[in-house]
Design an enzyme around this catalytic site. Structure first.
Site, PDB file in Angstrom:
ATOM      1  N   GLU A 234      13.591  44.557 103.962  1.00  0.00           N
ATOM      2  CA  GLU A 234      12.142  44.530 104.875  1.00  0.00           C
ATOM      3  C   GLU A 234      12.335  43.582 106.247  1.00  0.00           C
ATOM      4  O   GLU A 234      11.733  42.455 106.160  1.00  0.00           O
ATOM      5  CB  GLU A 234      11.121  43.891 104.070  1.00  0.00           C
TER       6      GLU A 234
ATOM      7  N   GLU B 135      10.620  49.825  96.291  1.00  0.00           N
ATOM      8  CA  GLU B 135       9.605  48.977  95.976  1.00  0.00           C
ATOM      9  C   GLU B 135       8.254  49.831  95.849  1.00  0.00           C
ATOM     10  O   GLU B 135       8.129  50.596  96.781  1.00  0.00           O
ATOM     11  CB  GLU B 135       9.200  47.885  96.474  1.00  0.00           C
TER      12      GLU B 135
HETATM   13  C1  BGP Z   1       7.588  43.378  99.563  1.00  0.00           C
HETATM   14  C2  BGP Z   1       8.679  42.283  99.458  1.00  0.00           C
HETATM   15  C3  BGP Z   1       8.737  41.710  98.156  1.00  0.00           C
HETATM   16  C4  BGP Z   1       7.491  41.479  97.497  1.00  0.00           C
HETATM   17  C5  BGP Z   1       6.376  42.550  97.567  1.00  0.00           C
HETATM   18  C6  BGP Z   1       5.077  42.243  97.404  1.00  0.00           C
HETATM   19  O1  BGP Z   1       7.258  42.972 101.171  1.00  0.00           O
HETATM   20  O2  BGP Z   1      10.069  43.120  99.522  1.00  0.00           O
HETATM   21  O3  BGP Z   1       9.886  40.526  98.016  1.00  0.00           O
HETATM   22  O4  BGP Z   1       7.098  40.175  97.513  1.00  0.00           O
HETATM   23  O5  BGP Z   1       6.468  42.816  99.046  1.00  0.00           O
HETATM   24  O6  BGP Z   1       4.419  41.532  98.279  1.00  0.00           O
HETATM   25  P1  BGP Z   1       3.622  39.974  98.004  1.00  0.00           P
HETATM   26  O7  BGP Z   1       4.415  39.348  96.854  1.00  0.00           O
HETATM   27  O8  BGP Z   1       3.511  39.308  99.343  1.00  0.00           O
HETATM   28  O9  BGP Z   1       1.983  40.805  97.396  1.00  0.00           O
END
Ligand code: BGP
Length: 462
Positions: A159, A368
């Site tokens: 990302e 993800e």
């Molecule tokens: C994505 C990232 C992860 C994870 C996820 C959830 O952007 O790759 O590392 O954190 O989001 O986001 P958050 O934990 O900020 O809710």
């Protein structure tokens, strides 16, 4: 895509968010260690203690039917200093983790950079310094050399959008700058670094394939006016194209460059670097999908991230306004949202996958997908029916896109177990397995873990 590979049903984590052991095994300080300590914010010093419990965690995944684990390597754990010296203890840790994956029949999907830049590079200007891109290339080569005999799926970066935009434009991630010109420069250096990593992979003749992981936000507009169409294009350039176009085709979006070139000095974009981008295109795209981006034309005010919820939420609740370009809309009363204000919108995944396939014709992995919820883990198995519904709806969206021609080779739930959520701390839980951060980091699978296990078994038998 490797046609002999099975469909990968797995889950994902990231080094800083789960390993802990921030000062163990010869690890150097990362920029997140420094930033969170200095600002007295909840940090990942211990996180989920995966550094000490990875064996149990991988075994639990395998028992849950998962055949792939997406995790990241920590640059400051592997490379000791700016001279590029290798930390053998860090190598030994990841060797063992990768071997454990294979022992349990779990395919490792390795992300080389998931935001934990060594502080010793941040001290030299971090992603604003082109040397960091070359240091990344060295680090990536060490990873390929040391782990390439057992890793077949690599991603250069996780990302770029989030860590670049949040770090250099919006200012809520380290190095916490709010500077559009620097943001453009850091963005370029990151894409350049990614291309150098891909080129090094190809030059080394390693087996397997290499991609990039993008936080994918398909863009919708509030209406069908010309102004909204233009805002949508700006938003698409901001949210997607500078990463996907560059990584997949080797070309930065020309209208974005035209706009930036009117405002900033882009003389660092030289012909040899443009050539490197063209030579460093990826084999596949990893897409992280949380939600779409609904936009309206920009009206006024400064570039900013607007936090809708009070409390400790910084990211999921945000709405982005980019001065002169677009405003993100989150106040539509018809929207279904998570308790952190992220819209739940599975159809964006279906439509987005079809669009990405139309544009780039590359294999895709959903690297993800998940829902963050504040859950009580002290009462036995967490009854997370909302997570099961979320996964079902998004998997159905993927299947619909596959039927329409998208080449999707895997699905990774975020996250394998509860972990540290950037700036939100450990309260925002995404895991299939609960971690009791207050009581010895004990693990307890959630109802969604059982559902996923049974679902995968059903898929595999047919
Ligand atoms: C994505 C990232 C992860 C994870 C996820 C959830 O952007 O790759 O590392 O954190 O989001 O986001 P958050 O934990 O900020 O809710």
């Amino acid at each position: 895509m490797d046609t002999t590979a099975p469909f990968f049903w797995g889950s994902a984590t990231a080094s800083y968010q789960c390993e802990g052991a921030w000062q163990e095994g010869g690890k150097a300080e990362s920029m997140w260690d420094r930033y969170l300590h200095e600002n007295d914010l909840e940090n990942g010093d211990v996180a989920s203690d995966h550094y000490h419990r990875y064996r149990e965690d991988i075994e639990t995944m395998a028992k849950g039917g998962q055949n792939a684990y997406r995790f990241s390597l920590s640059w400051p754990r592997i490379i000791k200093n700016r001279e590029g010296e290798v930390n053998e203890e860090g190598i030994a840790f990841y060797n063992s983790l990768i071997d454990t994956c294979h022992e349990f029949g779990v395919e490792p999907f390795v992300t080389i950079y998931h935001w934990d830049l060594p502080q010793y590079w941040e001290d030299e200007g971090g992603w604003l310094n082109e040397e960091t891109a070359h240091a990344f290339e060295h680090y990536a080569r060490v990873c390929f050399d040391r782990f390439g005999d057992r890793v077949r799926y690599w991603a250069t970066f996780n990302e770029p959008k989030w860590f670049v935009m949040s770090g250099y434009l919006i200012g809520n991630y380290p190095p916490a700058l709010q500077d559009p010109e620097k943001c453009a420069h850091a963005a370029f250096n990151v894409m350049y670094a990614s291309a150098l990593g891909v080129k090094a992979f190809r030059a080394g003749g390693y087996e397997g394939s290499i991609g990039i992981v993008h936080s994918f936000g398909p863009v919708d507009g509030v209406d069908d006016t010309l102004e909204t169409k233009i805002a949508m294009r700006f938003a698409d350039n901001y949210a997607n194209n500078w990463i996907l176009d560059t990584a997949a085709t080797g070309e930065l979006p020309i209208d974005l460059l035209t706009d930036l070139n009117r405002r900033f000095d882009l003389s660092y974009i030289t012909p040899d670097k443009l050539q490197a981008l063209r030579e460093g295109t990826v084999d596949f795209l990893g897409l992280n999908y949380y939600s779409r981006v609904l936009v309206r034309p920009y009206t006024d005010g400064e570039t900013q991230l607007v936090v809708n919820n009070s409390g400790s939420a910084f990211k999921g609740s945000q709405r982005v306004v980019i001065k002169g370009w677009f405003e993100q809309v989150l106040d539509d009363p018809n929207m279904q949202t998570t308790e952190w204000g992220t819209e739940i919108y599975p159809d964006g995944l279906r439509r987005g996958l079809i669009e990405v396939t139309r544009r780039y014709h590359l294999p895709i992995y959903i690297t993800e997908n998940g829902i963050g919820v504040a859950e009580d883990v002290s009462q036995g198995e967490v009854q997370d029916d909302y997570r099961i519904a979320f996964m079902k709806d998004h998997i159905a969206a993927i299947k619909a896109a596959q039927e329409a021609g998208a080449d999707v080779g895997g699905y990774f739930v975020w996250s394998t177990f509860d972990l540290y959520s950037w700036k939100n701390g450990c309260r925002k839980r995404y895991g299939l397995v609960a971690v009791d951060f207050e009581n010895g980091y004990t693990r307890t699978p959630k109802k969604s873990y059982r559902w996923y296990r049974d679902f995968i078994a059903g898929e595999q038998t047919g």
